[in-house]
Enzyme design. Structure first.
Site, PDB file in Angstrom:
ATOM      1  N   HIS A  53       0.863  -1.187   0.000  1.00 52.65           N
ATOM      2  CA  HIS A  53       0.000   0.000   0.000  1.00 52.65           C
ATOM      3  C   HIS A  53       0.895   1.231   0.000  1.00 52.65           C
ATOM      4  CE1 HIS A  53      -3.896  -1.917   1.791  1.00 52.65           C
ATOM      5  NE2 HIS A  53      -3.271  -2.760   0.972  1.00 52.65           N
ATOM      6  N   GLU A  55       0.899   3.893   1.728  1.00 53.46           N
ATOM      7  CA  GLU A  55       1.308   4.359   3.049  1.00 53.46           C
ATOM      8  C   GLU A  55       2.483   3.556   3.591  1.00 53.46           C
ATOM      9  OE1 GLU A  55      -1.779   3.562   1.923  1.00 53.46           O
ATOM     10  OE2 GLU A  55      -3.285   4.201   3.374  1.00 53.46           O
ATOM     11  N   CYS A  83      -6.304   1.997   5.693  1.00 53.01           N
ATOM     12  CA  CYS A  83      -6.949   0.775   6.176  1.00 53.01           C
ATOM     13  C   CYS A  83      -6.361   0.411   7.539  1.00 53.01           C
ATOM     14  CB  CYS A  83      -6.734  -0.354   5.175  1.00 53.01           C
ATOM     15  SG  CYS A  83      -5.009  -0.908   5.062  1.00 53.01           S
ATOM     16  N   CYS A  86      -2.519  -0.206   7.426  1.00 56.10           N
ATOM     17  CA  CYS A  86      -1.747   1.025   7.289  1.00 56.10           C
ATOM     18  C   CYS A  86      -1.853   1.898   8.538  1.00 56.10           C
ATOM     19  CB  CYS A  86      -2.202   1.790   6.049  1.00 56.10           C
ATOM     20  SG  CYS A  86      -1.805   0.913   4.519  1.00 56.10           S
TER      21      CYS A  86
END
Length: 150
Positions: A53, A55, A83, A86
């Protein structure tokens, strides 16, 4: 730079994910002095890595740049609400602040479904600013998924 200007950088990074058919989410990490330490976008499709991801990738790069895992007083600017994976990484990095654009009512863990960054039961709390350039962030995602469905 303002939060809006920083979000424009994150949006430009998010658009880079389109070149390899990843969900267009972009993240940047800003140092306490305002320097961009990292700029990344989703790479799950590109790498086959479920943790890729934007992040997480940006946190990894920022930590490498600073030479340590503690990102105290740094700010993460991301186009979509993080999410749970993260958000957990943000807390564990001791990040100072997170700024996000579009809320994620299906998986957001920074206020929508969960609020991991502001949970006093955890070892660290993070200042949160939400909804920055939310319409532009949401439009990028909506357009991506509309194209996928067509």
């Amino acid at each position: 730079m303002t939060d809006q200007e920083l979000m424009q950088l994150a949006l430009a990074e998010a658009a880079s994910a389109l070149s390899h058919d990843d969900v267009p989410v972009g993240a940047i990490v800003i140092s306490p002095t305002g320097d961009v330490l990292a700029a990344r976008h989703n790479e799950r499709e590109l790498t086959g890595d479920p943790t890729a991801h934007a992040e997480v990738l940006a946190l990894r790069d920022a930590a490498a740049t600073l030479g340590g895992w503690r990102l105290n007083d740094c700010t993460l600017v991301v186009t979509l609400e993080p999410c749970s994976m993260c958000a957990g990484a943000l807390v564990n990095s001791r990040l100072g602040r997170v700024v996000f654009g579009a809320h994620d009512m299906n998986g957001g863990a920074v206020g929508s479904l969960y609020n991991l960054c502001s949970d006093p039961r955890l070892n660290h709390e993070i200042e949160v600013t939400s909804g920055v350039e939310a319409d532009a962030c949401a439009a990028l995602l909506t357009d991506f998924f509309a194209t996928k469905r067509a």
